[in-house]
Design a protein around this motif. Structure first.
Motif, short mmCIF file in Angstrom:
data_model
loop_
_atom_site.label_atom_id
_atom_site.label_comp_id
_atom_site.label_asym_id
_atom_site.label_seq_id
_atom_site.Cartn_x
_atom_site.Cartn_y
_atom_site.Cartn_z
N HIS A 241 0.84 -1.21 0.00
CA HIS A 241 0.00 0.00 0.00
C HIS A 241 0.87 1.26 0.00
O HIS A 241 0.54 2.25 -0.67
CB HIS A 241 -0.92 -0.01 1.22
N THR A 244 1.99 2.52 -3.40
CA THR A 244 0.98 3.18 -4.25
C THR A 244 0.85 4.67 -3.95
O THR A 244 0.32 5.42 -4.77
CB THR A 244 -0.40 2.52 -4.05
N GLU A 246 -1.09 5.91 -1.73
CA GLU A 246 -2.46 6.20 -1.28
C GLU A 246 -2.47 6.58 0.20
O GLU A 246 -1.54 6.31 0.95
CB GLU A 246 -3.35 4.97 -1.50
#
Length: 486
Positions: A241, A244, A246
Motif C-alpha cells: 500500500h 501506491t 495512497e
C-alpha cells in the motif's frame, strides 16, 4: 467500486527517553485540543473558525488542528446518534409492554401484572431520559478518559497521574493522498527497516516541524514449524500500500507504557475468482458458529456441515477475535476448495424488545457484526464472491421444507434457503402443507399472496393447530402431525 478498509495493529519499539517525552507531550496537547474543541462546538462555534483558533492557541499546524477538531466533532455526532437509537429502542419496549397489558384475551396473574407494571415504569423513565436530550438539543455528559477510571479516581483507587494518563493517551492523524499517505504520522522504510516519522510541535528556523523517527514493528506472524506466514500478512499488505502512495490513517495509543499504532488503509482491489457459477455455500450465522449448506448452480442440495465454536459464547477480547478469525479462515478455505461463492443474511439486530434472560445473554454475546466484517474482508482479499440476501423467513422455510428431506437441523435448512435465495429461486409451499393448514375458503385468495406472507400464514397456522413450540418437535413428529402415519 467497492472500498474495503483494514486496520493493522503495530507497535513502536526501541523508543528513547527523548522520543517518549516528545510523544507524551504531543498526546497531552492533542487530547487537550479535543476537549477544548468539544466544548466550543457545543457552544456553536463554526468548525472552520475553530480549526484556526485551535492551531493558533496550541501552536499546531493546520492539519493537526483539523484532526483534533474532527475527533471532537465525531464524538458529538456519535452521542447524538446514540440518543436517537436508545429513544427508538425504549419507545418500542414501552409499546410492547403496554400491548401485553392491554390485551384482554391474555389472562395475567397479579404477580406477572405487577412485574410488567414495574418494568413499564422503568422503561418509561429511560424513555423520558433520552427524550429530554432530543427536546433540549443536548447530549449526555461525556467523560474523556473513561467513566470507569473517573469513578476510580473519585474513590481514590488510582493516582492523579494515572487518571491524567488515561485522559491524554492518543494522537490521531488522517491520511492525505496528495502528501503521499500521511503528512504528520508517516511510515517510512529504510534499509529493510520500518520507522514512524512523527511531525513534532517544535519548529525549525524556517518554521517547519521538527521530525523524529521511531522504529515500528509491523505484525507478521511466522509459523515455528514451517516458517511461513500464518493468517494475514499485514506487513506485506501495508508495504504494498505504501508503494501506491495512497492515503492511510494512523492513531497512536499509549497503554501500559507501550505505544500501539492502529494503521487503517484500503485493501487492494482483487479479481473475484470463486463465484456462484460453480455453486454457493449458504451460511446461517449463530452465536456459537456457522451452519453451512452448499447447493449447485441449479439450486440442488450437495452437502451440509456445522462449524461450531462454543467459546464464542463466553470468551471476550483478543481470544474471541482469534476464534472469529479461525472460523472465517475455515469458511473461506472451504469455498476455495469447492471454487464457489458464499451467501449470507443481511441481518440487523436492534435492542428494541424485552426478552427472557437466557436469550438476552446469548444476544449480548452475539458478535454478528464482527463476524460479518471479518468475513467480508476475507472474501475480498481471497477473491471469493460474497452475496447478501434478505433474511425473511429463512429458518421457517428451511424447517418446513428442507430439514426432513435432507436430514438437517434447522440452521442448515436456513442456510440452504439463503443459498437458493442468492440465485433468486422462489420457495413454493409443498401442497401437503397447503391442504392441511390453509382453510378451503381462503385457498383461492392464498395463491395471490406474496411468497413470504404465504409462509407466515403456514407457520402461524401450524403453531396454532399443532402447538409446535420448538423446531425439534416439528422435525421429530412431522409425519404424525401431517397424518402420514398413525
Amino acid at each position: 467500486m467497492k472500498i474495503v478498509k483494514i486496520t493493522m495493529k503495530a507497535i513502536l519499539i526501541n523508543e528513547t527517553d527523548i522520543n517518549k517525552s516528545v510523544i507524551d507531550n504531543m498526546m497531552l496537547v492533542f487530547c487537550t485540543v479535543i476537549r477544548y474543541s468539544f466544548k466550543k462546538i457545543l457552544n456553536g462555534i463554526k468548525i472552520s473558525e475553530l480549526e484556526k483558533m485551535a492551531a493558533k492557541k496550541y501552536n499546531l499546524n493546520i492539519r493537526q488542528a483539523k484532526d483534533a477538531v474532527e475527533s471532537a466533532r465525531q464524538t458529538i455526532r456519535s452521542q447524538k446518534e446514540l440518543i436517537k437509537m436508545n429513544y427508538d429502542d425504549y419507545s418500542k419496549k414501552v409499546k410492547a409492554i403496554e400491548k401485553i397489558l392491554s390485551d384482554k384475551n391474555k389472562k395475567l396473574s397479579d404477580k406477572k401484572k405487577n412485574a410488567l407494571l414495574s418494568k413499564l415504569a422503568k422503561r418509561q423513565r429511560k424513555l423520558d431520559y433520552w427524550n429530554n436530550f432530543i427536546v433540549t438539543g443536548t447530549i449526555p455528559t461525556v467523560t474523556f478518559g473513561r467513566k470507569e477510571m473517573f469513578l476510580r479516581r473519585c474513590k481514590g483507587l488510582i493516582t492523579n497521574k494515572e487518571w491524567k494518563d488515561c485522559r491524554n493517551n492518543r494522537i490521531y492523524s488522517r491520511g492525505d493522498k496528495t502528501k503521499n499517505g500521511n503528512p504528520n504520522l508517516r511510515v517510512i522504510v529504510k534499509d529493510n527497516m520500518t520507522f514512524l516519522e512523527i511531525s513534532t510541535l517544535e519548529k525549525t528556523e524556517s518554521n517547519r516541524a521538527v521530525k523524529i523517527q521511531v522504529p515500528i514493528y509491523l505484525p507478521q506472524k511466522l509459523s515455528k514449524k514451517t516458517k511461513k506466514i500464518n493468517g494475514i500478512n499485514y506487513r506485506q499488505l501495508f508495504l504494498n500500500h505504501l508503494q501506491t502512495g495512497e492515503a492511510y490513517q494512523v492513531e497512536i495509543i499509549k497503554k501500559n507504557d507501550k505505544y500501539y499504532c492502529h494503521i487503517t488503509f484500503e485493501l487492494p482491489e482483487t479479481d473475484v475468482i470463486y463465484t456462484g457459477h460453480n455453486g454457493v455455500i449458504g451460511i446461517d450465522t449463530n452465536p456459537d458458529g456457522f451452519a453451512l449448506t452448499m447447493i449447485d448452480n441449479k439450486g440442488n442440495y450437495k452437502w451440509n456441515t456445522y462449524l461450531k465454536q462454543h467459546e464464542l459464547l463466553y470468551f471476550k477480547g483478543n481470544r474471541r477475535e482469534n476464534l472469529c478469525g479461525e472460523l472465517i479462515a475455515q469458511v473461506v478455505k472451504i469455498a476455495k476448495v469447492y471454487e464457489c461463492g458464499i451467501s449470507i443474511e443481511n441481518l440487523k439486530f436492534k435492542n428494541d424488545k424485552d426478552v427472557n434472560s437466557k436469550f438476552a445473554r446469548i444476544k449480548n454475546n452475539f458478535i454478528y457484526s464482527k463476524l460479518l466484517t471479518m468475513l467480508e474482508s476475507a472474501c475480498y482479499r481471497e477473491g471469493v464472491e460474497l452475496l447478501k440476501v434478505h433474511p425473511a423467513y429463512t429458518s421457517k422455510i428451511g424447517l418446513y421444507k428442507y430439514c426432513h428431506q435432507y436430514g438437517m437441523v434447522i440452521h442448515n435448512g436456513a442456510a440452504m434457503v439463503i443459498a437458493r435465495r442468492s440465485y433468486k429461486f422462489k420457495e413454493s409451499i409443498p401442497q401437503i402443507l397447503i391442504d392441511k393448514y390453509v382453510n378451503e375458503k381462503y385457498k383461492y385468495k392464498f395463491n395471490y399472496y406474496h411468497e413470504w406472507k404465504k409462509w407466515s400464514i403456514i407457520d402461524r397456522n401450524i403453531k396454532k393447530k399443532e402447538e409446535v413450540k420448538n423446531p425439534d418437535f416439528w422435525i421429530v413428529n412431522r409425519k404424525i402431525l401431517l397424518g402420514l402415519i398413525v
